[in-house]
Design an enzyme around this catalytic site. Sequence first.
Site, PDB file in Angstrom:
ATOM      1  N   HIS A 142      42.209  52.229  38.857  1.00  0.00           N
ATOM      2  CA  HIS A 142      41.884  52.110  40.284  1.00  0.00           C
ATOM      3  C   HIS A 142      42.962  51.338  41.003  1.00  0.00           C
ATOM      4  CE1 HIS A 142      40.057  48.727  38.133  1.00  0.00           C
ATOM      5  NE2 HIS A 142      40.316  48.003  39.222  1.00  0.00           N
ATOM      6  N   HIS A 192      43.390  48.805  44.233  1.00  0.00           N
ATOM      7  CA  HIS A 192      42.747  47.980  45.252  1.00  0.00           C
ATOM      8  C   HIS A 192      43.517  48.142  46.562  1.00  0.00           C
ATOM      9  CE1 HIS A 192      40.515  45.148  42.438  1.00  0.00           C
ATOM     10  NE2 HIS A 192      41.381  45.704  41.606  1.00  0.00           N
ATOM     11  N   ASP A 211      34.809  47.490  47.370  1.00  0.00           N
ATOM     12  CA  ASP A 211      34.667  46.560  46.248  1.00  0.00           C
ATOM     13  C   ASP A 211      33.429  45.692  46.495  1.00  0.00           C
ATOM     14  OD1 ASP A 211      36.949  45.153  44.075  1.00  0.00           O
ATOM     15  OD2 ASP A 211      35.081  44.103  44.553  1.00  0.00           O
TER      16      ASP A 211
HETATM   17  P1  AMP Z   1      40.084  44.974  38.281  1.00  0.00           P
HETATM   18  O1  AMP Z   1      40.030  43.508  37.972  1.00  0.00           O
HETATM   19  O2  AMP Z   1      41.407  45.424  38.822  1.00  0.00           O
HETATM   20  O3  AMP Z   1      39.600  45.799  37.094  1.00  0.00           O
HETATM   21  O4  AMP Z   1      39.062  45.200  39.474  1.00  0.00           O
HETATM   22  C1  AMP Z   1      37.747  45.603  39.290  1.00  0.00           C
HETATM   23  C2  AMP Z   1      37.049  45.453  40.612  1.00  0.00           C
HETATM   24  O5  AMP Z   1      35.849  46.182  40.573  1.00  0.00           O
HETATM   25  C3  AMP Z   1      36.670  43.999  40.975  1.00  0.00           C
HETATM   26  O6  AMP Z   1      37.331  43.607  42.182  1.00  0.00           O
HETATM   27  C4  AMP Z   1      35.147  44.049  41.123  1.00  0.00           C
HETATM   28  O7  AMP Z   1      34.683  43.242  42.189  1.00  0.00           O
HETATM   29  C5  AMP Z   1      34.899  45.512  41.366  1.00  0.00           C
HETATM   30  N1  AMP Z   1      33.587  46.020  40.962  1.00  0.00           N
HETATM   31  C6  AMP Z   1      32.941  45.796  39.803  1.00  0.00           C
HETATM   32  N2  AMP Z   1      31.765  46.474  39.775  1.00  0.00           N
HETATM   33  C7  AMP Z   1      31.686  47.154  40.945  1.00  0.00           C
HETATM   34  C8  AMP Z   1      30.718  48.027  41.527  1.00  0.00           C
HETATM   35  N3  AMP Z   1      29.578  48.350  40.875  1.00  0.00           N
HETATM   36  N4  AMP Z   1      30.952  48.513  42.758  1.00  0.00           N
HETATM   37  C9  AMP Z   1      32.091  48.194  43.428  1.00  0.00           C
HETATM   38  N5  AMP Z   1      33.046  47.382  42.929  1.00  0.00           N
HETATM   39  C10 AMP Z   1      32.852  46.862  41.706  1.00  0.00           C
END
Ligand code: AMP
Length: 148
Positions: free
Chosen positions: A110, A112, A41
């Site tokens: 996804h 986490h 992340d």
């Molecule tokens: P969610 O709120 O469950 O949709 O989590 C989305 C996650 O994606 C967040 O924790 C962001 O920090 C992460 N994120 C967003 N863009 C990227 C990226 N380009 N590479 C890696 N993680 C990302």
Amino acid sequence: MKRLFNSASVGPDRCIFCKIVRGDLPSNKVYEDAHYLAFLDINPFSKGHTLVCPKEHGETIWDMKEDEIGGLFLAASKVSKAVVEATGAEGFRFVQNNGEAANQAVAHVHVHVIPVMMEHKGKTMNRLKLDEAEMQATASAIRTAMAP
Ligand code: AMP
Ligand code: ZN
């Protein structure tokens, strides 16, 4: 089937996780197989915070076939062992948000994987900003721990 509202909804062409899967956007990958990809992340809650996603685009877990849901969590379980080994964590969380009301910011399914230490117990975790060298070193340690 009911579709959960998410203002971040976009098709596979514009989806950032699809771009990562295609290699059109950079990421710190830690695991990949035919169906799933895991990468760090970008804005982690702890060092080693990893996202595991299906390569095929779908917005929420309801868009996945049942065996694919099982496969996603099996991949996340494998990744969690390597994340814990690489970071020295004492536990880990799976977090899986579905829909905007659940704070889903990226509308591509996804899981986490968030490693935690005893010092995190009972506390709210804040996002960290790790420099790219530290992210790369962490990803490398997780990849090593993933190796059979
Ligand atoms: P969610 O709120 O469950 O949709 O989590 C989305 C996650 O994606 C967040 O924790 C962001 O920090 C992460 N994120 C967003 N863009 C990227 C990226 N380009 N590479 C890696 N993680 C990302
Ligand atoms: Zn996508």
